[in-house]
Design an enzyme around this catalytic site. Structure first.
Site, PDB file in Angstrom:
ATOM      1  N   GLY A  46      -6.984  11.397   4.564  1.00 28.81           N
ATOM      2  CA  GLY A  46      -5.773  11.121   3.809  1.00 28.81           C
ATOM      3  C   GLY A  46      -6.124  10.784   2.378  1.00 28.81           C
ATOM      4  CD  GLN A  51      -6.989   6.744  -1.836  1.00 35.81           C
ATOM      5  OE1 GLN A  51      -6.235   7.455  -1.175  1.00 35.81           O
ATOM      6  NE2 GLN A  51      -8.198   6.405  -1.416  1.00 35.81           N
ATOM      7  CB  CYS A  92     -10.469   3.109   1.950  1.00 38.05           C
ATOM      8  SG  CYS A  92      -9.374   3.513   0.578  1.00 38.05           S
ATOM      9  CG  LEU A  93     -11.577   9.207   0.836  1.00 35.53           C
ATOM     10  CD1 LEU A  93     -10.754  10.425   0.439  1.00 35.53           C
ATOM     11  CD2 LEU A  93     -12.981   9.632   1.264  1.00 35.53           C
ATOM     12  CG  HIS A 134      -5.365   3.653   4.821  1.00 31.62           C
ATOM     13  ND1 HIS A 134      -6.521   2.949   5.066  1.00 31.62           N
ATOM     14  CD2 HIS A 134      -5.592   4.314   3.654  1.00 31.62           C
ATOM     15  CE1 HIS A 134      -7.393   3.155   4.093  1.00 31.62           C
ATOM     16  NE2 HIS A 134      -6.851   3.996   3.220  1.00 31.62           N
ATOM     17  CD  GLU A 135      -3.801   7.757   2.959  1.00 39.35           C
ATOM     18  OE1 GLU A 135      -3.851   7.403   1.764  1.00 39.35           O
ATOM     19  OE2 GLU A 135      -4.825   7.991   3.618  1.00 39.35           O
ATOM     20  CG  HIS A 138      -4.078   3.835  -0.857  1.00 37.71           C
ATOM     21  ND1 HIS A 138      -5.027   3.086  -1.522  1.00 37.71           N
ATOM     22  CD2 HIS A 138      -4.751   4.445   0.155  1.00 37.71           C
ATOM     23  CE1 HIS A 138      -6.213   3.228  -0.925  1.00 37.71           C
ATOM     24  NE2 HIS A 138      -6.069   4.042   0.107  1.00 37.71           N
TER      25      HIS A 138
HETATM   26  O1  GNR Z   1     -10.694   9.091   5.376  1.00 39.03           O
HETATM   27  C1  GNR Z   1     -10.053   8.102   5.752  1.00 39.03           C
HETATM   28  N1  GNR Z   1     -10.201   7.649   7.040  1.00 39.03           N
HETATM   29  C2  GNR Z   1      -9.372   6.702   7.629  1.00 39.03           C
HETATM   30  C3  GNR Z   1      -9.749   6.181   8.867  1.00 39.03           C
HETATM   31  C4  GNR Z   1      -8.945   5.257   9.499  1.00 39.03           C
HETATM   32  C5  GNR Z   1      -7.767   4.850   8.923  1.00 39.03           C
HETATM   33  C6  GNR Z   1      -7.385   5.346   7.684  1.00 39.03           C
HETATM   34  C7  GNR Z   1      -8.173   6.271   7.051  1.00 39.03           C
HETATM   35  S1  GNR Z   1      -7.667   6.929   5.529  1.00 39.03           S
HETATM   36  C8  GNR Z   1      -9.184   7.386   4.802  1.00 39.03           C
HETATM   37  C9  GNR Z   1      -8.969   8.172   3.522  1.00 39.03           C
HETATM   38  C10 GNR Z   1      -8.327   7.286   2.481  1.00 39.03           C
HETATM   39  O2  GNR Z   1      -8.911   6.469   1.850  1.00 39.03           O
HETATM   40  N2  GNR Z   1      -7.039   7.400   2.327  1.00 39.03           N
HETATM   41  O3  GNR Z   1      -6.404   6.608   1.464  1.00 39.03           O
HETATM   42 NI    NI Z   2      -7.574   4.783   1.409  1.00 36.24          NI
END
Ligand code: GNR
Ligand code: NI
Length: 170
Positions: A46, A51, A92-93, A134-135, A138
């Site tokens: 995601g 980001q 998270c990236l 999660h997204e 952000h």
């Molecule tokens: O790559 C991602 N893996 C992930 C694993 C578990 C829960 C959420 C994520 S999102 C993350 C990519 C990212 O940072 N998205 O904002």
């Molecule tokens: Ni993230």
């Protein structure tokens, strides 16, 4: 298409609240394409526009095993289905090489616009449900480390700052 630069914690720009997209036009579609390219290149499941330092309510995702199911979420919102939560190890990236268990709703209903500006609805559980929460965090300037103790969060911030100095050769 172009690969975009991903901001890394504790960059304050990750704390910006994103604004609604008023019209899904070619410029927004270009952003979506660039975000998909950036997400796949980084092997993420995601990516939120926040980001890549674009503060508009745009998210891309692909939780498939082979990267064959891109999802586009414009002006997304969700409502929990039930009160149940579960813990899943998240990454998270914007916080490379750090993982922690975060509580999220088990099931959610997502409402969003697709790349044509058409509204859709989908029910999600498991990894997809975690990723949606999660997204959307952000887009509000929230990171998964915000759910940890401040002691842990500060430790991660220090680790990232050290890492940045090393990669910049400073
Ligand atoms: O790559 C991602 N893996 C992930 C694993 C578990 C829960 C959420 C994520 S999102 C993350 C990519 C990212 O940072 N998205 O904002
Ligand atoms: Ni993230």
């Amino acid at each position: 298409m172009a690969k975009l630069v991903i901001l890394e914690f504790p960059d304050e720009r990750l704390r910006t609240k994103a604004v609604e997209v008023e019209k899904v036009d070619d410029e927004v579609r270009q952003l979506v394409d660039d975000m998909l390219e950036t997400m796949y290149d980084a092997s993420g499941i995601g990516l939120a526009a926040t980001q890549v330092d674009v503060h508009r309510r745009v998210v891309v995702m692909d939780v498939s095993d082979d990267g064959s199911e891109p999802l586009v979420l414009i002006n997304p919102s969700y409502t929990p289905i039930g009160d149940d939560k579960d813990f899943l190890s998240e990454g998270c990236l914007s916080i490379p090489e750090y993982y922690a268990e975060v509580p999220r709703y088990l099931k959610v209903k997502l409402n969003a616009l697709d790349r044509n500006g058409d509204a859709y609805e989908l029910e999600a559980d498991g990894l997809l449900a975690h990723c949606i929460q999660h997204e959307l965090d952000h887009l509000e300037g929230v990171l998964f480390v915000d759910y940890l103790s401040s002691l842990k969060r500060n430790r991660v911030a220090k680790k990232m700052q050290k890492r940045h100095k090393q990669t910049q050769g400073a």
